[in-house]
Motif scaffolding. Structure first.
Motif, PDB file in Angstrom:
ATOM      1  N   ASN A 471       0.609  -1.315   0.102  1.00  0.00           N
ATOM      2  CA  ASN A 471       0.036   0.160   0.068  1.00  0.00           C
ATOM      3  C   ASN A 471       0.949   1.257   0.130  1.00  0.00           C
ATOM      4  O   ASN A 471       1.933   1.251   0.267  1.00  0.00           O
ATOM      5  N   LEU A 472       0.327   2.309  -0.265  1.00  0.00           N
ATOM      6  CA  LEU A 472       0.861   3.615  -0.338  1.00  0.00           C
ATOM      7  C   LEU A 472      -0.050   4.828  -0.422  1.00  0.00           C
ATOM      8  O   LEU A 472      -1.117   4.822  -0.956  1.00  0.00           O
ATOM      9  N   PHE A 473       0.141   5.787   0.589  1.00  0.00           N
ATOM     10  CA  PHE A 473      -0.706   6.876   1.098  1.00  0.00           C
ATOM     11  C   PHE A 473      -0.015   8.130   0.600  1.00  0.00           C
ATOM     12  O   PHE A 473       1.107   8.106   0.988  1.00  0.00           O
ATOM     13  N   THR A 474      -0.541   8.941  -0.196  1.00  0.00           N
ATOM     14  CA  THR A 474       0.237  10.079  -0.576  1.00  0.00           C
ATOM     15  C   THR A 474      -0.676  11.385  -0.532  1.00  0.00           C
ATOM     16  O   THR A 474      -1.778  11.462  -1.008  1.00  0.00           O
ATOM     17  N   VAL A 475      -0.115  12.550  -0.022  1.00  0.00           N
ATOM     18  CA  VAL A 475      -0.897  13.656   0.120  1.00  0.00           C
ATOM     19  C   VAL A 475       0.046  14.644  -0.733  1.00  0.00           C
ATOM     20  O   VAL A 475       1.292  14.812  -0.393  1.00  0.00           O
ATOM     21  N   GLU A 476      -0.466  15.358  -1.608  1.00  0.00           N
ATOM     22  CA  GLU A 476       0.040  16.531  -2.445  1.00  0.00           C
ATOM     23  C   GLU A 476      -0.815  17.722  -2.272  1.00  0.00           C
ATOM     24  O   GLU A 476      -1.854  17.913  -2.434  1.00  0.00           O
ATOM     25  N   ALA A 477      -0.120  18.857  -1.660  1.00  0.00           N
ATOM     26  CA  ALA A 477      -0.596  19.958  -1.275  1.00  0.00           C
ATOM     27  C   ALA A 477      -0.066  20.836  -2.148  1.00  0.00           C
ATOM     28  O   ALA A 477       1.381  21.396  -2.386  1.00  0.00           O
ATOM     29  N   ASN A 481       3.629  26.411   1.879  1.00  0.00           N
ATOM     30  CA  ASN A 481       5.074  26.486   2.232  1.00  0.00           C
ATOM     31  C   ASN A 481       5.633  25.223   2.511  1.00  0.00           C
ATOM     32  O   ASN A 481       6.847  24.789   2.579  1.00  0.00           O
ATOM     33  N   ASN A 482       4.479  24.387   3.333  1.00  0.00           N
ATOM     34  CA  ASN A 482       4.864  23.082   4.159  1.00  0.00           C
ATOM     35  C   ASN A 482       3.792  22.147   4.087  1.00  0.00           C
ATOM     36  O   ASN A 482       2.712  22.774   4.156  1.00  0.00           O
ATOM     37  N   LEU A 483       3.995  21.084   4.621  1.00  0.00           N
ATOM     38  CA  LEU A 483       2.720  19.990   4.794  1.00  0.00           C
ATOM     39  C   LEU A 483       3.116  18.937   5.930  1.00  0.00           C
ATOM     40  O   LEU A 483       4.331  18.640   6.011  1.00  0.00           O
ATOM     41  N   ASN A 484       2.263  18.846   6.596  1.00  0.00           N
ATOM     42  CA  ASN A 484       2.251  17.979   7.772  1.00  0.00           C
ATOM     43  C   ASN A 484       1.250  16.949   7.555  1.00  0.00           C
ATOM     44  O   ASN A 484       0.185  17.300   7.445  1.00  0.00           O
ATOM     45  N   VAL A 485       1.519  15.542   7.746  1.00  0.00           N
ATOM     46  CA  VAL A 485       0.414  14.595   7.520  1.00  0.00           C
ATOM     47  C   VAL A 485       0.496  13.906   8.947  1.00  0.00           C
ATOM     48  O   VAL A 485       1.612  13.217   9.223  1.00  0.00           O
ATOM     49  N   SER A 500       8.537  22.255  -2.588  1.00  0.00           N
ATOM     50  CA  SER A 500       9.232  22.752  -3.816  1.00  0.00           C
ATOM     51  C   SER A 500       8.343  23.580  -4.769  1.00  0.00           C
ATOM     52  O   SER A 500       7.470  23.057  -5.355  1.00  0.00           O
ATOM     53  N   GLY A 501       8.874  24.868  -4.888  1.00  0.00           N
ATOM     54  CA  GLY A 501       7.988  25.687  -5.543  1.00  0.00           C
ATOM     55  C   GLY A 501       6.724  26.032  -4.551  1.00  0.00           C
ATOM     56  O   GLY A 501       6.906  26.495  -3.410  1.00  0.00           O
ATOM     57  N   ASP A 502       5.525  25.596  -4.871  1.00  0.00           N
ATOM     58  CA  ASP A 502       4.408  26.049  -4.199  1.00  0.00           C
ATOM     59  C   ASP A 502       3.808  24.477  -3.825  1.00  0.00           C
ATOM     60  O   ASP A 502       2.440  24.350  -3.457  1.00  0.00           O
ATOM     61  N   THR A 503       4.549  23.470  -4.007  1.00  0.00           N
ATOM     62  CA  THR A 503       3.872  22.102  -3.901  1.00  0.00           C
ATOM     63  C   THR A 503       4.750  21.384  -2.870  1.00  0.00           C
ATOM     64  O   THR A 503       5.811  21.281  -3.017  1.00  0.00           O
ATOM     65  N   ALA A 504       4.059  20.559  -1.973  1.00  0.00           N
ATOM     66  CA  ALA A 504       4.461  19.601  -0.967  1.00  0.00           C
ATOM     67  C   ALA A 504       3.889  18.215  -1.199  1.00  0.00           C
ATOM     68  O   ALA A 504       2.820  18.243  -1.327  1.00  0.00           O
ATOM     69  N   LYS A 525       1.010  29.455   1.157  1.00  0.00           N
ATOM     70  CA  LYS A 525       1.713  30.595   0.861  1.00  0.00           C
ATOM     71  C   LYS A 525       1.167  31.940   1.033  1.00  0.00           C
ATOM     72  O   LYS A 525      -0.191  31.954   1.067  1.00  0.00           O
ATOM     73  N   GLU A 526       1.590  33.103   0.916  1.00  0.00           N
ATOM     74  CA  GLU A 526       1.160  34.559   1.154  1.00  0.00           C
ATOM     75  C   GLU A 526       0.119  34.505   0.027  1.00  0.00           C
ATOM     76  O   GLU A 526       0.547  34.223  -1.035  1.00  0.00           O
TER      77      GLU A 526
END
Length: 615
Positions: A471-477, A481-485, A500-504, A525-526
């Motif tokens: 299995n694999l669980f992926t979150v793309e935001a 600026n950052n992402l916590n799961v 990276s850029g505006d995507t984590a 992001k602002e």
């Protein structure tokens, strides 16, 4: 029999306390007839009036038995046909991949507009063999009706060309003659590479008698790898120089619309430290135009070329030519590539000949179909199996062959139930593939989350993991600026990533079985008011010895709306509905209690015997 009471109720919804994400934006509704099951079926007519301020007028007339459950199905769902293609224009034979993204459809039907057989596959591949403009029609269907979408595929004449002499030597003029669509503009590229030795940190290479015969639409490019810089010096009357510093270890110099004439070219510069050879890739391109009959010609003198391989590309057709030294016999060397070597039947394979010194080629596809003498044929392997493909290249001095194997597996086919699921339903997938074949199942949905004081947060409850392996669980935001799961089975565990850029992106594989709470949060992001979350759960499954497979996924943690399920190479879009408000309050809840929970004020009071229970 219990006494039947007739009740006439006029309700005014204010505050609109029904659980609908878009309720505040409602401006008009279509009258519907719905069913109420209260011991026997009764027809209920709901008139949803146009109200400009977002409130909803509601009229209901029905007959009621003293029963304990009221269940209302709030209407039919019609299909919405939609699809995409990987290409919409090109030369014949044109191979097009169609991808169905219809919503609420139980079946689809394709008509490709070229008098070939239709298709009921979700994502068919079709070959348009002849030039023309084809109108493709996708019809999506379910029990409530059909819907169609059209698009146009423009197929131009195939580009075909030959060169002479067939076994050129240095100094020969290469003559190219071919055909395309009438008046079509084509780009001709002539490319060769040369490795140049480095001496005392410098490199140098010269070309003599370089001929430019057409000023308009030409481009001369030198790409040097393993260098600090690059100088390209050209002399017709006086020396002119154009230079470039390297990006990384590669420098590129280009010049377009060079005046006609004969030039001396000198290429030099400083090599990178410890580099013993610099690679030069030299390309001359020219735009030409076919005549009113589609015919074209082009010539290129090879006096400035070193012996060895060079490429000529006209339109989308590339051929490798070996330039020999005078007096040496040249044998053909068979070679080719494919866009794919393995896949599900029917498998469409594009073959691309890259043989050298060949005056003709012959293909045998190993499946008892007709052979082909085309340079770049497209072949459809209709049935599963392992096929040995043989290309034979020939010239006056002999022949040479090359083999490859194409592995065609059983087609993947699957269906899901229920056809019109609502939040909390379990989606059951059943299908077939090759025996023992391993398949990847991906379940994906997206959610836009509002940003408050520069932060975003979204939660999933009761997320079930039923198989730990594969299995694999992926979150793309996106917009962050950052992402916590954060996941909790017993205690909270967190995995984080900066953008990276505006995507984590955060991923976790082989998650242990169990029921989890998931919380997704971070800094936006602002000036971003909404963050887009794309959440994907994938699982590897395996078909049984007969090729059958099944998979189930519970939607309790899903928001209403569209989500995708992909099994193997087949993707379907499923629309997840909300449970009706009537279904959220079953059992002994009385009508007046229900109205209070819904923030509804009754227009008239109900005077019924105390023993009467409406719901």
């Amino acid at each position: 029999m219990n006494k039947l009471y007739s009740v006439l109720i006029f309700l005014v919804f204010f505050g609109l306390g029904i659980p609908c994400a878009s309720a505040a934006n409602i401006t008009s509704f279509i009258p519907q007839t719905v069913e109420m099951d209260m011991g026997l079926s009764q027809n209920v007519e709901i008139l949803k009036d146009k109200v400009s301020d977002g409130t909803l007028g509601f009229n209901a007339m029905f007959s009621v038995l003293d029963s304990e459950v009221v269940e209302i199905n709030t209407g039919s769902v019609l299909p919405v046909a939609n699809f995409s293609t990987n290409i919409s224009e090109g030369h014949a034979p044109l191979v097009v991949q169609f991808n169905d993204s219809s919503k609420n459809a139980t079946s689809v039907s394709w008509n490709f507009g070229d008098e070939t057989a239709t298709s009921n596959e979700s994502n068919p591949v079709h070959v348009f063999a002849d030039p023309g403009n084809y109108t493709v029609n996708l019809t999506a269907s379910n029990v409530n009706g059909t819907n169609s979408k059209l698009t146009t595929i423009n197929v131009t004449n195939p580009v075909d060309w030959k060169y002479s002499p067939q076994e050129p030597v240095c100094g020969d003029t290469i003559n190219v003659n071919g055909s395309a669509s009438p008046e079509e503009k084509l780009n001709v590229l002539v490319t060769f590479e040369k490795n140049v030795s480095v001496s005392e940190g410098e490199y140098e290479y010269s070309l003599q008698n370089v001929s430019v015969v057409n000023e308009l639409g030409n481009l001369f490019t030198v790409e040097a790898t393993g260098v600090n810089n690059l100088n390209v010096r050209a002399k017709k009357v006086i020396w002119l120089t154009k230079s470039a510093n390297a990006s990384g270890d590669t420098a590129i110099v280009s010049r377009s619309n060079i005046p006609t004439g004969t030039y001396q070219i000198r290429i030099d510069g400083d090599a990178k430290e410890e580099v013993s050879e610099v690679n030069l890739k030299i390309t001359a391109s020219q735009t030409i135009q076919a005549d009113s009959n589609g015919n074209f010609s082009y010539s290129y003198n090879t006096t400035a070329f070193p012996p060895g391989d060079f490429e000529v590309k006209v339109g989308n057709i590339t051929k490798v030519i070996i330039l020999g030294s005078k007096g040496e016999p040249v044998l053909p060397v068979a070679n080719f590539s494919t866009n794919i070597s393995e896949g599900h039947a029917p498998l469409v394979v594009q073959f691309n000949d890259s043989s050298k010194n060949a005056t003709s080629v012959s293909w045998n596809f190993g499946d008892e179909t007709a052979t082909s003498n085309e340079s770049n044929p497209v072949h459809v392997f209709a049935d599963p199996g392992n096929y040995t493909v043989n290309l034979t290249a020939s010239n006056v001095n002999g022949t040479n062959s090359k083999l490859t194997t194409i592995n065609v597996t059983n087609p993947v086919d699957w269906k899901y139930s229920p056809q019109e699921p609502v939040c909390g339903d379990t989606i059951n997938v059943n299908g077939s593939a090759s025996p023992e074949e391993k398949l990847n199942v991906l379940v994906t949905f997206e959610k836009n989350v509002s940003v408050s004081e520069g932060e975003y947060e979204y939660s999933l409850q009761n997320v079930s993991v039923v198989n730990e392996l594969g299995n694999l669980f992926t979150v793309e935001a996106t917009g962050v600026n950052n992402l916590n799961v954060r996941a909790k089975k017993v205690i909270w565990l967190t995995k984080s990533a900066n953008a990276s850029g505006d995507t984590a992106i955060v991923s976790r594989s082989n998650i242990p079985t169990g029921i989890y709470q998931i919380r997704i949060d971070g800094d936006a992001k602002e000036e971003v008011s909404e963050v887009n979350l794309k959440i994907t759960a994938s699982q590897t499954i395996q078909a049984d010895s007969n090729g059958n497979f099944s998979y189930s996924y519970n939607t309790t943690a899903f928001p209403p709306g569209d989500f995708e399920v992909k099994v193997g190479n087949i993707t379907k879009v499923i629309t997840l509905g909300s449970k009706g408000v009537w279904n959220q309050y079953p059992g002994t809840l009385k009508m007046m209690e229900l109205l209070t929970l819904m923030k509804v004020t009754p227009f008239v009071s109900l005077q019924l015997p105390e023993t009467t229970q409406l719901i």
